[in-house]
Design an enzyme around this catalytic site. Structure first.
Site, mmCIF file in Angstrom:
data_model
loop_
_atom_site.group_PDB
_atom_site.id
_atom_site.type_symbol
_atom_site.label_atom_id
_atom_site.label_comp_id
_atom_site.label_asym_id
_atom_site.label_seq_id
_atom_site.Cartn_x
_atom_site.Cartn_y
_atom_site.Cartn_z
ATOM 1 N N GLU A 280 8.368 -4.179 5.444
ATOM 2 C CA GLU A 280 8.789 -2.766 5.431
ATOM 3 C C GLU A 280 8.785 -2.157 6.827
ATOM 4 O O GLU A 280 9.556 -1.254 7.114
ATOM 5 C CB GLU A 280 7.876 -1.938 4.503
ATOM 6 C CG GLU A 280 8.376 -1.948 3.074
ATOM 7 C CD GLU A 280 7.727 -0.873 2.203
ATOM 8 O OE1 GLU A 280 8.050 -0.856 1.013
ATOM 9 O OE2 GLU A 280 6.904 -0.069 2.675
ATOM 10 N N HIS A 309 0.483 -28.805 -0.859
ATOM 11 C CA HIS A 309 1.141 -29.615 -1.889
ATOM 12 C C HIS A 309 2.354 -28.884 -2.444
ATOM 13 O O HIS A 309 2.755 -29.098 -3.580
ATOM 14 C CB HIS A 309 0.135 -29.954 -2.990
ATOM 15 C CG HIS A 309 -1.008 -30.768 -2.455
ATOM 16 N ND1 HIS A 309 -1.052 -32.142 -2.516
ATOM 17 C CD2 HIS A 309 -2.126 -30.388 -1.770
ATOM 18 C CE1 HIS A 309 -2.145 -32.578 -1.927
ATOM 19 N NE2 HIS A 309 -2.822 -31.524 -1.463
ATOM 20 N N LYS A 423 15.120 3.732 -4.733
ATOM 21 C CA LYS A 423 14.546 4.769 -5.612
ATOM 22 C C LYS A 423 15.666 5.708 -6.078
ATOM 23 O O LYS A 423 15.737 6.082 -7.243
ATOM 24 C CB LYS A 423 13.487 5.583 -4.864
ATOM 25 C CG LYS A 423 12.155 4.858 -4.661
ATOM 26 C CD LYS A 423 11.121 5.805 -4.040
ATOM 27 C CE LYS A 423 9.826 5.115 -3.657
ATOM 28 N NZ LYS A 423 8.878 5.947 -2.954
HETATM 29 O O1 PA5 Z 1 4.492 1.778 2.830
HETATM 30 C C1 PA5 Z 1 5.034 2.635 2.162
HETATM 31 O O2 PA5 Z 1 5.270 3.788 2.598
HETATM 32 C C2 PA5 Z 1 5.448 2.353 0.729
HETATM 33 O O3 PA5 Z 1 5.199 1.029 0.382
HETATM 34 C C3 PA5 Z 1 4.695 3.279 -0.224
HETATM 35 O O4 PA5 Z 1 3.317 3.052 -0.069
HETATM 36 C C4 PA5 Z 1 5.109 3.030 -1.689
HETATM 37 O O5 PA5 Z 1 6.498 3.226 -1.844
HETATM 38 C C5 PA5 Z 1 4.343 3.956 -2.624
HETATM 39 O O6 PA5 Z 1 4.561 5.286 -2.265
HETATM 40 P P1 PA5 Z 1 3.647 6.446 -2.814
HETATM 41 O O7 PA5 Z 1 2.280 6.282 -2.289
HETATM 42 O O8 PA5 Z 1 4.304 7.696 -2.306
HETATM 43 O O9 PA5 Z 1 3.670 6.371 -4.327
#
Ligand code: PA5
Length: 431
Positions: A280, A309, A423
């Site tokens: 990310e 393995h 989303k």
């Molecule tokens: O790193 C990030 O920003 C994302 O992985 C969020 O943690 C994830 O989408 C969850 O978001 P939220 O905490 O707003 O529910």
């Protein structure tokens, strides 16, 4: 402190497929700039994760909340991505032997079978629900939370609110509003700390404190690693060198797959935390100045010795498109000795009398040597022990490396427009 050994990443060991010292030296000025840029983000408070280890107010707040809620036996942590993976990783690494509250996890999937099983097995009268969502509007955790909430109200009755802690933005979002409206206990996610950089905040530290993990130790270890990063020149700076060598592997040698392979079962989940942090943070369509770059290494979570393995065949003989980073634990908490009866199998008799800890370390070394022979770049992080201090250091090491990498790739390591796009599409499809 952990130690990063990168000699097998270099051409002097793995030939043409390794980075040259010249290229590493050439990158040094950019690496120094990257370090300064990361420190500047902390200084201006644009990014808060570098300062989390110093936050004594946070530590006290979490400890107080954990004391208040310790009447429960279980805690169901509901979250996804950055609101989930670090807690799972640190609980697997550190929570096993503790006699604290037992943690369970939900909300990282919309699979009805998973939640059904959790609801069936948990006694909600003795369970705290820790809903963790910075935004407060993420589909998977909120869907699960409201289902669990109904069951909680039915089981516990009018005092149900005592069984909830909402960890969310300090001021904004639907979850914050609900917590205020219904007087649920709440903890803040700092506005300047993004999900995947929030391991050392209330997000993970509260449930870990309930489970009696030494959260002070975690912060202390992270602080030591951070301070070492700040004080050391980039030529001797482990997270900076790790980021530089992965960057050179990607850009010079087209090694676009970056495997993390801890040789410790308790670090299995840690690989999934690394995978999210790396993917990310570094997988981006546009760079700074809105240039289209479509860049980013593909992180893989592997496990030693298990994947010897499975994956290691590919790593040794497949395309020259990857780097491998091992984590070796130097001292295990417990040890066992290979049984003398192994003598009955001639090919395995050499194991007799050897310690398991020695065997797993030699397996790691043997895999590294085989990779060397096949000219496959690999490095090793030596972790003295799987304890709170060293896990805090390991988390900080990878956060720093991700931040430095973001600077080297010249992208914003802190946003996730690709996740947001998914989303939005989901919302449109279901309306
Ligand atoms: O790193 C990030 O920003 C994302 O992985 C969020 O943690 C994830 O989408 C969850 O978001 P939220 O905490 O707003 O529910």
């Amino acid at each position: 402190m952990l130690r990063y050994d990168y000699k097998n990443m270099l051409s002097s060991t793995v030939g043409l497929y390794g980075s040259t010292s010249q290229n590493l030296n050439k990158l040094r000025p950019r690496l120094s700039q990257a370090k300064q840029a990361v420190l500047e983000l902390a200084k201006t408070n644009e990014q808060g994760w570098l300062k989390s280890p110093d936050d004594q107010v946070m530590l006290k707040r979490i400890q107080t909340m954990a004391r208040e809620k310790k009447f429960v036996k279980n805690c169901l942590v509901i979250g996804i991505g950055g609101s989930d993976l670090a807690t799972r990783a640190l609980y697997q690494a550190l929570g096993h032997a503790n006699k604290g509250v037992k943690l369970y996890f939900a909300g990282s999937n919309t699979d009805p079978d998973e939640l059904f099983a959790a609801l069936k097995s948990l006694d909600l009268k003795h369970t705290l629900i820790n809903i963790v969502s910075k935004s407060g509007n993420t589909v998977e955790p909120m869907l699960c939370f409201f289902t669990v909430l109904r069951a909680l109200k039915k089981t516990v009755g009018k005092n149900y609110a005592q069984h909830i802690v909402a960890t969310t933005d300090a001021k904004n979002g639907a979850l914050r509003e609900l917590a205020e409206k219904y007087r649920w206990s709440a903890l803040p996610v700092p506005a300047n700390v993004g999900g995947r950089f929030s391991a050392l905040t209330d997000v993970s530290l509260f449930p870990l404190a309930l489970a009696r993990v030494d959260i002070g130790g975690l912060l202390h270890g992270a602080k030591n690693q951070r301070d070492e990063f700040v004080s050391q020149a980039v030529s001797h700076n482990a997270p900076a060198l790790f980021a530089a060598l992965q960057y050179l592997a990607y850009t010079v040698h087209s090694q676009k797959i970056q495997v993390l392979m801890p040789y410790a079962q308790r670090l299995h989940q840690f690989g999934f935390w690394y995978r999210q942090l790396w993917a990310e943070s570094l997988g981006k369509r546009v760079g700074r100045n809105n240039r289209v770059v479509k860049i980013g290494p593909t992180p893989i979570a592997a496990l030693g010795a298990t994947d010897q393995h499975s994956q290691v065949q590919l790593y040794n003989e497949g395309p020259h498109d990857k780097t491998v980073t091992f984590i070796e634990v130097e001292k295990f908490e417990h040890d066992l000795e290979a049984a003398p009866e192994l003598n009955e199998i001639p090919g395995l008799a050499y194991l007799v009398g050897k310690k398991f800890s020695q065997i797993i370390q030699i397996e790691r070394l043997a895999t590294a040597l085989a990779l060397n022979q096949n000219n496959r770049p690999n490095g090793t992080i030596f972790l003295p022990q799987v304890n709170a201090e060293h896990m805090g250091g390991l988390i900080m090491f990878f956060e720093l490396a991700a931040a430095i990498s973001g600077e080297l790739y010249d992208i914003n390591a802190y946003d996730q427009p690709g996740v947001e796009a998914g989303k939005r599409a989901m919302h449109d499809l279901m309306r």
